[in-house]
Write an enzyme that holds these catalytic residues in place. Structure first.
Site, PDB file in Angstrom:
ATOM      1  N   HIS A  11       0.788  -1.279   0.005  1.00  0.00           N
ATOM      2  CA  HIS A  11       0.049  -0.093  -0.140  1.00  0.00           C
ATOM      3  C   HIS A  11       1.038   1.275  -0.028  1.00  0.00           C
ATOM      4  CE1 HIS A  11       0.242   0.277   4.557  1.00  0.00           C
ATOM      5  NE2 HIS A  11       0.274   1.265   4.332  1.00  0.00           N
ATOM      6  N   ASP A  18      -0.631  -7.460   1.653  1.00  0.00           N
ATOM      7  CA  ASP A  18       0.048  -5.915   1.454  1.00  0.00           C
ATOM      8  C   ASP A  18       1.348  -6.320   1.918  1.00  0.00           C
ATOM      9  OD1 ASP A  18       0.286  -3.526   1.633  1.00  0.00           O
ATOM     10  OD2 ASP A  18      -0.443  -3.023   3.606  1.00  0.00           O
ATOM     11  N   SER A  24       3.885   2.408   8.152  1.00  0.00           N
ATOM     12  CA  SER A  24       3.472   1.454   7.352  1.00  0.00           C
ATOM     13  C   SER A  24       4.926   0.958   6.552  1.00  0.00           C
ATOM     14  CB  SER A  24       2.857   2.212   6.072  1.00  0.00           C
ATOM     15  OG  SER A  24       1.450   2.049   6.561  1.00  0.00           O
ATOM     16  N   GLY A  25       4.932  -0.581   6.313  1.00  0.00           N
ATOM     17  CA  GLY A  25       5.784  -0.773   5.480  1.00  0.00           C
ATOM     18  C   GLY A  25       7.020  -1.497   6.225  1.00  0.00           C
TER      19      GLY A  25
END
Ligand code: NAG
Length: 438
Positions: free
Chosen positions: A248, A293, A389-390
């Site tokens: 994402h 994801d 995120s990530g």
């Protein structure tokens, strides 16, 4: 609300104000500046004195010996296997028993099993041994001391494994050799002076987390930045060129030439900077459900491993973490819901939560699929957030760190009964191998 990759705003970390430079040096500022410099020099002298007074030096050895009451298991050949990990841990514990509390100035720091190989009479163990000794010490004379302690222990201590004394060899190795031995291994954290970085046991809380102060504490953490827009997401180094992150993160921009990657504990003064040559998103990433994801980014030029840039280990696809396992999440994300990106890397200790609990009606009501993993606390308070995120969720096993999750989504941040949801890396072990060969 799901965690979005950060919007395309200007970076939120402090900007230098150029227009005020001319009037900067008024007397008060000059006085404060002088005081600050004096304080810094003072602290630096303090640190140097501390080490000079301590005056201990590290000595490293490579030990090899036969153990006759262990039968070889073919999974010992795989360093990430459960069998190798458990055996190594037992051997390392035995080494601590042998060398700890030995009298005199010799201090045992730790051992690290490198290899378990088959042998006609059992197995042969290859391990690194780390000691501290006053700097006047001589590697060869210390070697004799170590051998004596070992032989003494074989006679007097009840040890779980039978070491064949005549097979024991000890070789002194220098800093560089030892660095190379550990550098081509994943998930190891070292201080600049080549000492192992201990796992932190205190409860630290990215929302309610603590700032990472030591360079090299999380050497696989990278910041994914979009040119002109600054930090967007975290990522984890898994080889000299590959990074693992969330799909994402690239929702708005998949063009590798627009992305850069930095390493280091701050965004404004990174240690290493690289451009991105390739981005691979999971073919079945579903933005509506956050399924799959996961993404890979390949650097255009490789990074060299050091004590501040290092890859994290990928877990075996069979790894299973029981609920309430302690794991760490790190990132430059905001520390309050909807807050700005942080310039300094932060870390938080969280606990794994079973999928059954996480799928309860009052939690995520069935949204957690087999490729996801929940971690946090049911009471909230400690969590990853926007901008994390990530980034990695890592698990420590005998001081070797494995990436078990990728920060993916969550409802708001740190709310009760809304823990962080991570991409379960073990589920994608095959996919990662198929794209990278790792
Ligand atoms: C012990 O090690 C020596 C040297 O490697 C070897 O010759 C001997 O056979 C071993 N003894 C046992 C009982 O395995």
């Amino acid at each position: 609300m799901m965690y979005e990759p950060l919007e395309f705003s200007e970076a939120d970390y402090p900007q230098v104000e150029y227009q005020r430079r001319e009037q900067f040096w008024d007397p008060i500022r000059l006085a404060i500046f002088t005081l600050v410099i004096a304080a810094i020099i003072g602290i630096a002298i303090g640190i140097v004195t501390h080490f000079v007074v301590e005056d201990d030096k590290s000595f490293y050895y490579l030990a090899s010996f036969q153990v006759t009451n262990i039968k070889y298991n073919e999974n010992y050949g795989m360093r990430t296997s459960k069998e190798f990990t458990q055996r190594s841990l037992q051997i390392e514990r035995m080494m601590s028993r042998i060398f700890q509390r030995s009298s005199g100035p010799l201090r045992f720091i730790k051992s690290h099993v490198i290899k378990i190989s088959p042998d006609a009479n059992g197995v042969t163990i290859l391990t690194v041994l780390m000691f501290r000794y006053p700097s006047t010490g001589n590697a060869e004379r210390i070697k004799t001391k170590i051998e004596n302690i070992l032989y003494q222990s074989l006679k007097t201590k009840q040890l779980p494994f039978t070491i064949n004394k005549s097979s024991f060899t000890l070789t002194s190795i220098d800093n560089k050799k030892m660095r190379n031995l550990l550098n081509n291994r994943c998930g190891i954290r070292m201080t600049p002076s080549n000492m192992p970085l201990p796992a932190f046991t205190s409860t630290e809380r990215i929302i309610q987390g603590r700032e990472t102060s030591v360079e090299g504490e999380w050497p696989w953490q990278a910041s994914l930045q979009l040119k002109g827009a600054g930090h967007q997401c975290g990522a984890s180094l898994i080889s000299n060129t590959w990074l693992l992150t969330a799909a994402h993160c690239f929702r708005r921009n998949k063009d590798p030439s627009q992305w850069i990657v930095t390493f280091g504990t701050t965004i404004t003064s990174p240690i290493v900077r690289r451009s991105v040559g390739r981005i691979i998103l999971h073919e079945n990433y579903r933005r509506e459900t956050n399924e799959n994801d996961i993404a890979l980014a390949q650097l255009t030029t490789r990074v060299e491993f050091s004590n501040v840039v290092q890859r994290v280990c990928l877990p075996d696809s069979s790894i299973k973490l029981p609920p309430k396992t302690s794991v760490f999440v790190t990132g430059f994300g905001s520390i309050v819901d909807d807050g700005p990106t942080q310039n300094n890397l932060r870390q938080a200790r969280v606990e794994t939560i079973s999928t059954d609990v996480c799928n309860r009606k009052d939690v995520y009501d069935g949204l957690i699929t087999s490729g996801m993993l929940c971690a946090g606390f049911m009471e909230g308070k400690v969590d990853a957030c926007k901008g994390d995120s990530g980034g990695p969720l890592v698990y420590d096993n005998r001081d070797i760190w494995y990436i078990v999750g990728i920060v993916s989504w969550g409802q708001s941040c740190a709310l009760p009964k809304k823990p962080g949801v991570y991409t379960k890396v073990s589920q994608y072990r095959g996919w990662i191998a198929s794209k990278t060969g790792i």
